[in-house]
Write an enzyme that holds these catalytic residues in place. Structure first.
Site, PDB file in Angstrom:
ATOM      1  NE  ARG A 230      45.327  35.404  43.141  1.00 42.09           N
ATOM      2  CZ  ARG A 230      44.368  36.276  42.844  1.00 42.09           C
ATOM      3  NH1 ARG A 230      44.679  37.492  42.419  1.00 42.09           N
ATOM      4  NH2 ARG A 230      43.100  35.943  42.971  1.00 42.09           N
TER       5      ARG A 230
ATOM      6  CB  CYS B   1      43.004  39.016  35.748  1.00 45.69           C
ATOM      7  SG  CYS B   1      41.587  40.152  35.793  1.00 45.69           S
TER       8      CYS B   1
END
Length: 284
Positions: free
Chosen positions: A180, A239
Site C-alpha cells: 500500500r 497509517c
C-alpha cells in the site's frame, strides 16, 4: 512507565489493592462489507467470552468520530469520548488496562486516545486475549461510573500539514503494508502511495511472525534505529486511518522513542486531491 503489561502481571494486579479498569476493544480492519459479508462484530465477540470485569468499548463509535473529511477514524468528540470512558468506569486516578483479540491495533488506539486525553496510567495487555490463559466469562457485571475528564495534549498529534512538514524535517513512518505504501494496491482509499518523504515501516513488523506479543524492547529499538529514528529530531507515524499507526506509536514508546500520530492518516490525506502523492519504494 512500561506501556504494556503481561497476562501474568495483570492477574497479580487484578488481585491487588489497586486493580485496573479493564477495557475490551476487540476490533478488526475488514473489507467484508465491500465483499458483501458481515463485518466483524466486536460486541458479539465480547459477549461470547471476555476477561472477568472487562467492559466493552466500541472503536468505531466511541474511539472515533464519524467518517468524513477527517478520515475513516477521525478523533472522537472529546465529550463523547469522555462519556464513554466514564461509562466504562475509567477515572483519572485509577490504572487502566486495554486489550483486544490479539492483533493489538484496537487496544493501541484506546491506549493512545486515553494517553493523549491526559490519563496518566494506561497499559496494553501484551498479546491481547490470545495471550490470556485465565478464565473467561459471559457475565456483564455492572460498573460504577468513573470520573475521567479528557484534557487533550498528553501525547503529540499531527494534522496533514504537520505530517508533511515532519516528513521533511524529521522521520515520518508509514505503518501500512509495504504494497500500500508503494501504491501497488489500494483496497480502501481513493488513491495508493504515500506521503512524500515518509518511510515504509509496516506495523506488522513490531511483533514476531505468527505471534501477537511485541518484539523485545531491544529489538524494537534496533528496528527503529535502522529506520532512522535515532538520528531524527522528531518522529511521527501515520497509517490508513489512525488505528494501526497507534500500534506503531506504542511500539516506539516501548523502545523509549516518543512519537506523534497523524490521526487522519492516509484516509484523510488521499481524500484531498491537492495533496501530493509519492509511489514506489523510494520515500520521495
Amino acid at each position: 512507565m512500561n506501556p504494556i503489561i503481561t497476562a501474568t502481571e495483570l492477574v497479580g494486579e487484578s488481585a491487588g489493592q489497586r486493580p485496573p479498569v479493564l477495557l475490551d476493544v476487540r476490533w478488526q480492519l475488514t473489507l467484508a462489507k465491500a465483499a458483501g459479508a458481515a463485518p466483524f462484530d466486536g460486541r458479539a465477540a465480547y459477549e461470547a467470552g471476555h476477561i472477568p470485569g472487562a467492559v466493552y468499548v466500541d472503536l468505531d463509535s466511541e474511539l472515533a468520530g464519524p467518517p468524513g473529511r477527517g478520515g475513516r477514524h477521525p478523533l472522537p468528540d472529546t465529550e463523547t469520548f469522555g462519556a464513554a470512558m466514564r461509562r466504562a468506569g475509567v477515572s483519572g486516578g485509577a490504572p487502566v488496562v486495554v486489550y483486544d483479540g490479539g492483533q493489538g491495533w484496537g487496544a493501541a488506539r484506546a491506549w493512545w486516545l486515553l494517553r493523549w486525553a491526559g490519563h496518566p496510567d494506561v497499559r496494553v495487555l501484551d498479546g491481547g486475549l490470545a495471550a490470556w490463559d485465565g478464565p473467561l466469562t459471559t457475565d456483564v457485571t455492572p460498573t460504577a461510573p468513573g470520573d475521567f475528564t479528557p484534557v487533550p495534549g498528553g501525547l503529540p498529534l499531527l494534522d496533514a500539514d504537520g505530517a508533511a512538514a515532519l516528513a521533511r524535517s524529521g522521520l515520518l513512518l508509514d505503518a501500512r503494508a509495504a504494497e500500500r505504501y508503494r501504491g501497488d494496491v489500494e483496497p480502501i482509499d481513493r488513491v495508493g502511495g504515500h506521503i512524500p518523504g515518509a518511510v515504509s515501516a509496516p506495523t506488522t513488523e513490531n511483533v514476531p511472525k505468527g505471534a501477537t506479543t511485541f518484539l523485545p524492547r531491544e529489538e524494537l529499538a534496533a528496528r527503529f534505529k535502522r529506520l532512522g529514528a535515532e538520528d531524527a529530531r522528531e518522529v511521527g507515524v501515520y497509517c490508513g486511518s489512525g488505528v494501526s499507526g497507534a500500534h506503531e506509536v506504542l511500539a516506539l514508546a516501548i523502545a523509549g522513542i516518543p512519537a506523534a500520530l497523524y490521526a487522519g492518516s492516509w484516509s484523510e490525506w488521499s481524500s484531498d486531491p491537492t495533496r501530493p502523492v509519492a509511489t514506489g519504494p523510494d520515500p520521495q
